[in-house]
Design a protein around this motif. Sequence first.
Motif, PDB file in Angstrom:
ATOM      1  N   LYS A  36       7.798  -2.387 -11.648  1.00 18.95           N
ATOM      2  CA  LYS A  36       7.067  -1.129 -11.532  1.00 18.95           C
ATOM      3  C   LYS A  36       5.700  -1.383 -10.901  1.00 18.95           C
ATOM      4  O   LYS A  36       4.978  -2.287 -11.298  1.00 18.95           O
ATOM      5  CB  LYS A  36       6.882  -0.527 -12.924  1.00 18.95           C
ATOM      6  N   THR A  37       5.356  -0.576  -9.902  1.00 15.92           N
ATOM      7  CA  THR A  37       4.009  -0.643  -9.369  1.00 15.92           C
ATOM      8  C   THR A  37       3.234   0.551  -9.916  1.00 15.92           C
ATOM      9  O   THR A  37       3.380   0.913 -11.082  1.00 15.92           O
ATOM     10  CB  THR A  37       4.007  -0.679  -7.830  1.00 15.92           C
ATOM     11  N   MET A  38       2.451   1.210  -9.093  1.00 13.70           N
ATOM     12  CA  MET A  38       1.603   2.286  -9.597  1.00 13.70           C
ATOM     13  C   MET A  38       2.260   3.653  -9.498  1.00 13.70           C
ATOM     14  O   MET A  38       3.174   3.856  -8.713  1.00 13.70           O
ATOM     15  CB  MET A  38       0.287   2.286  -8.827  1.00 13.70           C
ATOM     16  N   GLU A  39       1.793   4.568 -10.294  1.00 13.76           N
ATOM     17  CA  GLU A  39       2.310   5.917 -10.226  1.00 13.76           C
ATOM     18  C   GLU A  39       1.790   6.609  -8.974  1.00 13.76           C
ATOM     19  O   GLU A  39       0.726   6.298  -8.449  1.00 13.76           O
ATOM     20  CB  GLU A  39       1.879   6.708 -11.470  1.00 13.76           C
ATOM     21  N   GLN A  40       2.554   7.578  -8.519  1.00 17.28           N
ATOM     22  CA  GLN A  40       2.186   8.275  -7.296  1.00 17.28           C
ATOM     23  C   GLN A  40       0.826   8.957  -7.433  1.00 17.28           C
ATOM     24  O   GLN A  40       0.094   9.099  -6.460  1.00 17.28           O
ATOM     25  CB  GLN A  40       3.260   9.304  -6.951  1.00 17.28           C
ATOM     26  N   SER A  41       0.481   9.355  -8.643  1.00 17.41           N
ATOM     27  CA  SER A  41      -0.793  10.034  -8.856  1.00 17.41           C
ATOM     28  C   SER A  41      -1.972   9.140  -8.517  1.00 17.41           C
ATOM     29  O   SER A  41      -3.068   9.621  -8.257  1.00 17.41           O
ATOM     30  CB  SER A  41      -0.917  10.492 -10.317  1.00 17.41           C
ATOM     31  N   ASP A  42      -1.751   7.811  -8.522  1.00 17.28           N
ATOM     32  CA  ASP A  42      -2.820   6.899  -8.168  1.00 17.28           C
ATOM     33  C   ASP A  42      -3.048   6.861  -6.665  1.00 17.28           C
ATOM     34  O   ASP A  42      -4.020   6.309  -6.190  1.00 17.28           O
ATOM     35  CB  ASP A  42      -2.487   5.473  -8.629  1.00 17.28           C
ATOM     36  N   ARG A  43      -2.126   7.429  -5.904  1.00 11.89           N
ATOM     37  CA  ARG A  43      -2.192   7.351  -4.452  1.00 11.89           C
ATOM     38  C   ARG A  43      -2.429   8.741  -3.871  1.00 11.89           C
ATOM     39  O   ARG A  43      -1.544   9.366  -3.317  1.00 11.89           O
ATOM     40  CB  ARG A  43      -0.885   6.765  -3.900  1.00 11.89           C
ATOM     41  N   GLU A  44      -3.636   9.248  -4.024  1.00 11.93           N
ATOM     42  CA  GLU A  44      -3.920  10.592  -3.562  1.00 11.93           C
ATOM     43  C   GLU A  44      -3.999  10.665  -2.047  1.00 11.93           C
ATOM     44  O   GLU A  44      -3.840  11.722  -1.462  1.00 11.93           O
ATOM     45  CB  GLU A  44      -5.234  11.067  -4.183  1.00 11.93           C
ATOM     46  N   VAL A  45      -4.291   9.551  -1.391  1.00 15.45           N
ATOM     47  CA  VAL A  45      -4.427   9.541   0.051  1.00 15.45           C
ATOM     48  C   VAL A  45      -3.294   8.712   0.636  1.00 15.45           C
ATOM     49  O   VAL A  45      -3.296   7.496   0.542  1.00 15.45           O
ATOM     50  CB  VAL A  45      -5.788   8.928   0.478  1.00 15.45           C
ATOM     51  N   PRO A  46      -2.255   9.342   1.230  1.00 16.08           N
ATOM     52  CA  PRO A  46      -1.128   8.588   1.758  1.00 16.08           C
ATOM     53  C   PRO A  46      -1.523   7.778   2.975  1.00 16.08           C
ATOM     54  O   PRO A  46      -2.241   8.252   3.851  1.00 16.08           O
ATOM     55  CB  PRO A  46      -0.110   9.675   2.106  1.00 16.08           C
ATOM     56  N   VAL A  47      -1.069   6.518   3.042  1.00 10.61           N
ATOM     57  CA  VAL A  47      -1.343   5.650   4.164  1.00 10.61           C
ATOM     58  C   VAL A  47      -0.038   4.998   4.589  1.00 10.61           C
ATOM     59  O   VAL A  47       0.647   4.381   3.761  1.00 10.61           O
ATOM     60  CB  VAL A  47      -2.371   4.550   3.806  1.00 10.61           C
ATOM     61  N   SER A  48       0.315   5.121   5.858  1.00 11.38           N
ATOM     62  CA  SER A  48       1.529   4.494   6.369  1.00 11.38           C
ATOM     63  C   SER A  48       1.177   3.132   6.944  1.00 11.38           C
ATOM     64  O   SER A  48       0.282   3.007   7.780  1.00 11.38           O
ATOM     65  CB  SER A  48       2.159   5.372   7.459  1.00 11.38           C
ATOM     66  N   VAL A  49       1.879   2.083   6.459  1.00  9.43           N
ATOM     67  CA  VAL A  49       1.628   0.727   6.915  1.00  9.43           C
ATOM     68  C   VAL A  49       2.950   0.063   7.262  1.00  9.43           C
ATOM     69  O   VAL A  49       3.835  -0.042   6.411  1.00  9.43           O
ATOM     70  CB  VAL A  49       0.912  -0.125   5.831  1.00  9.43           C
ATOM     71  N   PRO A  53       5.787   3.130   0.400  1.00  5.23           N
ATOM     72  CA  PRO A  53       4.461   3.134   1.033  1.00  5.23           C
ATOM     73  C   PRO A  53       3.391   2.457   0.188  1.00  5.23           C
ATOM     74  O   PRO A  53       2.415   1.929   0.737  1.00  5.23           O
ATOM     75  CB  PRO A  53       4.155   4.625   1.212  1.00  5.23           C
ATOM     76  N   ALA A  54       3.567   2.429  -1.137  1.00  2.26           N
ATOM     77  CA  ALA A  54       2.576   1.784  -1.997  1.00  2.26           C
ATOM     78  C   ALA A  54       2.524   0.285  -1.739  1.00  2.26           C
ATOM     79  O   ALA A  54       1.470  -0.345  -1.854  1.00  2.26           O
ATOM     80  CB  ALA A  54       2.907   2.054  -3.466  1.00  2.26           C
ATOM     81  N   VAL A  55       3.667  -0.315  -1.397  1.00  2.00           N
ATOM     82  CA  VAL A  55       3.707  -1.749  -1.120  1.00  2.00           C
ATOM     83  C   VAL A  55       2.897  -2.069   0.128  1.00  2.00           C
ATOM     84  O   VAL A  55       2.057  -2.972   0.137  1.00  2.00           O
ATOM     85  CB  VAL A  55       5.163  -2.230  -0.953  1.00  2.00           C
ATOM     86  N   GLY A  56       3.141  -1.328   1.205  1.00  2.00           N
ATOM     87  CA  GLY A  56       2.388  -1.545   2.429  1.00  2.00           C
ATOM     88  C   GLY A  56       0.904  -1.340   2.223  1.00  2.00           C
ATOM     89  O   GLY A  56       0.064  -2.071   2.765  1.00  2.00           O
ATOM     90  N   MET A  57       0.561  -0.346   1.415  1.00  2.00           N
ATOM     91  CA  MET A  57      -0.844  -0.064   1.153  1.00  2.00           C
ATOM     92  C   MET A  57      -1.490  -1.207   0.363  1.00  2.00           C
ATOM     93  O   MET A  57      -2.607  -1.634   0.660  1.00  2.00           O
ATOM     94  CB  MET A  57      -0.973   1.254   0.397  1.00  2.00           C
ATOM     95  N   ASN A  58      -0.783  -1.704  -0.639  1.00  6.83           N
ATOM     96  CA  ASN A  58      -1.315  -2.835  -1.406  1.00  6.83           C
ATOM     97  C   ASN A  58      -1.572  -4.039  -0.512  1.00  6.83           C
ATOM     98  O   ASN A  58      -2.608  -4.716  -0.615  1.00  6.83           O
ATOM     99  CB  ASN A  58      -0.329  -3.226  -2.508  1.00  6.83           C
ATOM    100  N   LEU A  59      -0.608  -4.342   0.356  1.00  4.72           N
ATOM    101  CA  LEU A  59      -0.746  -5.490   1.249  1.00  4.72           C
ATOM    102  C   LEU A  59      -1.899  -5.292   2.225  1.00  4.72           C
ATOM    103  O   LEU A  59      -2.595  -6.245   2.588  1.00  4.72           O
ATOM    104  CB  LEU A  59       0.559  -5.727   2.006  1.00  4.72           C
ATOM    105  N   ALA A  60      -2.109  -4.060   2.642  1.00  2.00           N
ATOM    106  CA  ALA A  60      -3.237  -3.774   3.529  1.00  2.00           C
ATOM    107  C   ALA A  60      -4.560  -3.942   2.784  1.00  2.00           C
ATOM    108  O   ALA A  60      -5.546  -4.437   3.353  1.00  2.00           O
ATOM    109  CB  ALA A  60      -3.121  -2.356   4.087  1.00  2.00           C
ATOM    110  N   PHE A  61      -4.607  -3.538   1.519  1.00  2.00           N
ATOM    111  CA  PHE A  61      -5.819  -3.715   0.719  1.00  2.00           C
ATOM    112  C   PHE A  61      -6.315  -5.157   0.786  1.00  2.00           C
ATOM    113  O   PHE A  61      -7.498  -5.414   0.970  1.00  2.00           O
ATOM    114  CB  PHE A  61      -5.561  -3.355  -0.749  1.00  2.00           C
ATOM    115  N   VAL A  62      -5.408  -6.115   0.583  1.00  2.00           N
ATOM    116  CA  VAL A  62      -5.809  -7.521   0.462  1.00  2.00           C
ATOM    117  C   VAL A  62      -5.773  -8.272   1.784  1.00  2.00           C
ATOM    118  O   VAL A  62      -6.013  -9.469   1.831  1.00  2.00           O
ATOM    119  CB  VAL A  62      -4.944  -8.247  -0.591  1.00  2.00           C
ATOM    120  N   GLY A  63      -5.458  -7.574   2.889  1.00  2.00           N
ATOM    121  CA  GLY A  63      -5.532  -8.201   4.198  1.00  2.00           C
ATOM    122  C   GLY A  63      -4.310  -8.977   4.620  1.00  2.00           C
ATOM    123  O   GLY A  63      -4.413  -9.884   5.449  1.00  2.00           O
ATOM    124  N   SER A  64      -3.138  -8.632   4.104  1.00  2.00           N
ATOM    125  CA  SER A  64      -1.916  -9.360   4.449  1.00  2.00           C
ATOM    126  C   SER A  64      -1.171  -8.755   5.631  1.00  2.00           C
ATOM    127  O   SER A  64      -0.127  -9.277   6.028  1.00  2.00           O
ATOM    128  CB  SER A  64      -0.979  -9.434   3.234  1.00  2.00           C
TER     129      SER A  64
END
Length: 324
Positions: A14-27, A207-218
């Motif tokens: 389980k990752t984060m709930e959708q409510s944590d991702r108010e701003v959608p980002v496509s990666v 999309p949460a996975v791509g966003m997480n990876l973008a956060f940390v610069g991967s």
Amino acid sequence: MIFLIYVGDGRQLKTMEQSDREVPVSVQWFPGHMQKTRRLIKEHLKVVDVVLELLDARLPASSANPLLRDVLGDKPRVIVLNKVDLADEVITRRWTQYFQREKIPVAAINTMSGQGIRTLVHRVEEMARARRERFVHRNGRPRAARAMIVGIPNVGKSSLINRLAGQAKAKVENRPGVTRDRQWIRIGTNLELLDTPGILWPKFEDPAVGMNLAFVGSVSEDAYDGEALALAYLSWMCRHYPGHLQTRYQLTGNTIKENPTAVLKAIGKKRGCLLKGGLIDYDKVRRVLLTELRAGKIGAVSFEEPPESEMPDEAEKSTEKDGA
């Protein structure tokens, strides 16, 4: 809605709930050399005893490549949680306990300080012992344990090798896609390491996975909208680590409660990220935010919890995470 992804052996986490991702980002980012890397890993599996799968301790689920599940098969594997100095200590401990419960060998390390490195080397040598003994029995010649290091881009593979080797054997750079060719590195007399280029998978279904990876610069900066990513990051931080933002950027509690755009503007003013006429330089602000996150200047944060666990009790969380 809860996002589910696969880690290593195919288990859903389980990752984060959708409510944590108010701003959608496509990666999405999959350079051509990564397909070559997949073939390289498969080709060399037969000559190694153990695989070290490096994960980012801040997001162990998102940084686990689902392609490796099929490629590695039943090859002995150690999960290596790297960059523990940048991750929430309480949550990292829960991830370690999770893998231990699942009977998956795990080590938590910090390649910058050397934390956990000695334990990792000992674990690899022990796991390789049986295969080495069979090799000696058939060939009569002792050899060092052989391990392959795999992981996504910018997870710290080269830094781990350099820490083990004691010098800059592998090229290190804080951007994804630096290591492109295979490298065998001798570590003392008992261990040989095969470094491989970072490998992602062709498409991030979640999309949460791509966003997480973008956060940390991967993933490359060309793969996402920088301003949208910064807003998504601030939205998540305001929910989970508001105290970190307040301390680092001298924000008030009322500011933290506003929308991400207002927080971004406030940070821009605090840091002097301004254009002519006093307008906010949004590009500069987002670079400040993401650079300081990746360097650990914002404080220790974790973006994912292990499965079958609740959020930490308030008593367990740091006072920074509780907020002011």
